[in-house]
Design an enzyme around this catalytic site. Structure first.
Site, PDB file in Angstrom:
ATOM      1  N   SER B  49       0.823  -1.211   0.000  1.00 36.10           N
ATOM      2  CA  SER B  49       0.000   0.000   0.000  1.00 36.10           C
ATOM      3  C   SER B  49       0.859   1.264   0.000  1.00 36.10           C
ATOM      4  O   SER B  49       0.375   2.349  -0.291  1.00 36.10           O
ATOM      5  CB  SER B  49      -0.938   0.002   1.208  1.00 36.10           C
ATOM      6  N   HIS B  50       2.130   1.130   0.337  1.00 33.47           N
ATOM      7  CA  HIS B  50       3.027   2.288   0.326  1.00 33.47           C
ATOM      8  C   HIS B  50       4.198   2.103  -0.637  1.00 33.47           C
ATOM      9  O   HIS B  50       5.176   2.824  -0.567  1.00 33.47           O
ATOM     10  CB  HIS B  50       3.552   2.575   1.731  1.00 33.47           C
ATOM     11  N   ASP B 190      -4.954   0.795   2.349  1.00 36.42           N
ATOM     12  CA  ASP B 190      -5.629  -0.493   2.192  1.00 36.42           C
ATOM     13  C   ASP B 190      -7.072  -0.309   1.725  1.00 36.42           C
ATOM     14  O   ASP B 190      -7.622  -1.170   1.033  1.00 36.42           O
ATOM     15  CB  ASP B 190      -5.576  -1.291   3.498  1.00 36.42           C
TER      16      ASP B 190
END
Lengths: 339, 339
Positions: B49-50, B190
């Site tokens: 997610s990053h 998320d």
């Protein structure tokens, strides 16, 4: 029938009464004053689970020889911004107060300082330890571990204590913003109340003796354990509290100390850690106004109240009317004081 | 059909590719290297997610003129144990790295030091900021606020950001113990991934634009909001993060900055706070062994794994086999790099 508020004592009178009980049970004059002040303040603020309700446990633990009421803490100046204290098997509150002037001096000098207390017993709420720092303009964070009664997330055996985290910050135009929260999903006292009333708990509060999730409070009390709050996230906080309070201080983990040779022992023998920050350092002199601002935003968004606010309402009422005690509890305290 | 692992890039090659994208979009050479390293490390460790998922957002925000990719942070030495940084509207990672040598020097000198970063954009995971401190033997705690997308407990209007807390500690014989957890019930990244994939969320993660509970990630993103984790306790942590990251640093609160004049802006413009402690101070030289001990107890009690451990497994695999990328994502990155 005894009314719950038959007696109203001034804070000073309640402190004097509790001090007499501590002194009768082997606590030195200095330590008795500190512990009485702490316990009376919990009662005054409505933190009843840590007020006079705890006196029987204090007495039992002292008489078991488990905690040393006469301990003289040893303060160690181990760095420009680091203080350690060996509580020598006594309570943490006198250890913290013995180190406090040096700690404050270091915070002012450096902008931040830490205090690591080991070989200490903590049997009270955590907010009384941090709130006074905020009263003096500092931000304070403290953690303390206790005795193994919380299973790790997904685990079956208790490893963590209830491991509270307390935080205090100055807030302009109001009492400091203070929270003091256990890392467990529920307090042990609330499990006992539900068991007595025959009520099930909400899911996620604890496990039975086999490590299986249960909503039955009796199963939790009968060899079971509590769960961390908030699933794996609360679990990580509980573990961080063990690391800071025990590994970093040189104290015991919650599952590590052995009090089996001291019948009646109730006070966890662990460690405690403080981080104290001077928000004025760096020229940020609007800090307290900014904290008031974010607190107002939270209330405007619909949150009912901030943690700690109810304590201050209760405190103000007690300061005006006296601290309410039932006749029954008052007689019990007098009996302990004159035993 | 495109397999998810068509391409395997070395960490160095992925860094070089991402660096080219940042440089193409107005980021200085120094800052591009730092951001590319950070983003590639998230992808390598499985913090998807990053990872490269964020590149489109970085590019969009840079092109909107909202964040200054060329910002040169100004480090201020404001006390023996206190460092401030004005990130000047750039990303926090270059600001943190600019201050890091001075911060480490202060930690070694004093036992603890803090770093307060303001006017900074954080668009990545928080663990890459703390883990390197633990690699060097220090305990690090960091908090960062973001953009208002979390309603206070019992409230109706978003006030908090996802407000992660990250903690890192040395652990003998193993990778550092590290956690990085949002104060929200779920990370915003998320939710974005679930929305893109068309998956429902578990209950209790957020509310829709009318404040009603929803499992639909698109309803949360479309005017809704997230909930804090763990009820009022996670809520208190979210508020503490606002106080430390914004009030204490001089940065913006999560609901305070105005990016409405910058179409495409995605990066929160707030502040970040670090506390870094030297556990060796005070003669506690068994610290890392004690941390390993409590971590072992937690695993023995039945917890499946410690936070961060899966990242290290994923990292080891990526270091051996390369970082897996789908052909589609690889082509997208190449297109951005050659745009």
């Amino acid at each position: 029938m005894t009314k719950a508020t038959d007696i109203h004592l001034s804070h000073a009178d309640l402190v004097a009464l509790l001090q007499k009980i501590f002194a009768k049970n082997g606590v030195s004059e200095n330590n008795a004053k500190i512990l009485a002040e702490n316990c009376a303040s919990c009662e005054r603020d409505g933190s009843l689970s840590h007020g006079i309700f705890r006196m029987a446990g204090y007495v039992s633990s002292l008489n078991s020889g488990w905690v040393d009421g006469k301990a003289v803490p040893e303060v160690e100046d181990v760095g420009p911004a680091f203080v350690r204290v060996d509580a020598k098997g006594g309570f943490t509150q006198p250890a913290m107060l013995a180190a406090r002037p040096l700690l404050i001096e270091k915070v002012k000098q450096n902008g931040v300082a830490v205090l690591a207390i080991r070989r200490s017993h903590h049997f009270s709420a955590l907010w009384p330890d941090v709130e006074p720092f905020a009263d003096e303009g500092f931000v304070a964070l403290s953690v303390v571990n206790s005795m193994a009664c919380v299973v790790p997330h997904g685990g079956k055996k208790a490893v963590f204590g209830t491991n509270p985290v307390a935080f205090a910050s100055p807030r302009a135009g109001a009492a400091p913003f203070v929270f003091d929260q256990a890392s467990s999903a529920i307090a042990h006292g609330d499990v006992q109340i539900a068991a007595r009333a025959g009520h099930d708990l909400k899911p996620g509060m604890g496990v039975d003796r086999d490590g299986q999730p249960t909503n039955d409070p009796k199963a939790i009390l009968d060899g079971g354990a509590l769960l961390p709050f908030g699933g794996h996230k609360g679990n990580s906080i509980a573990l961080m509290v063990e690391i800071l309070s025990a590994a970093l201080t040189g104290g015991y983990f919650s599952g590590e100390f052995d009090w089996s040779g001291h019948k009646g022992a109730q006070t966890p023998f662990t460690g405690q850690f403080f981080i104290v920050i001077d928000p004025a350092r760096g020229g940020n002199d609007v800090f307290a106004e900014r904290v008031a601002g974010i607190c107002d935003l939270v209330l405007e968004a619909g949150q009912e109240r901030l943690p700690g606010d109810r304590r201050h309402v209760t405190r103000a009422k007690a300061e005006k009317d006296g601290i309410p005690l039932s006749t029954e509890n008052y007689e019990k305290l007098k009996a302990l004081a004159n035993a």
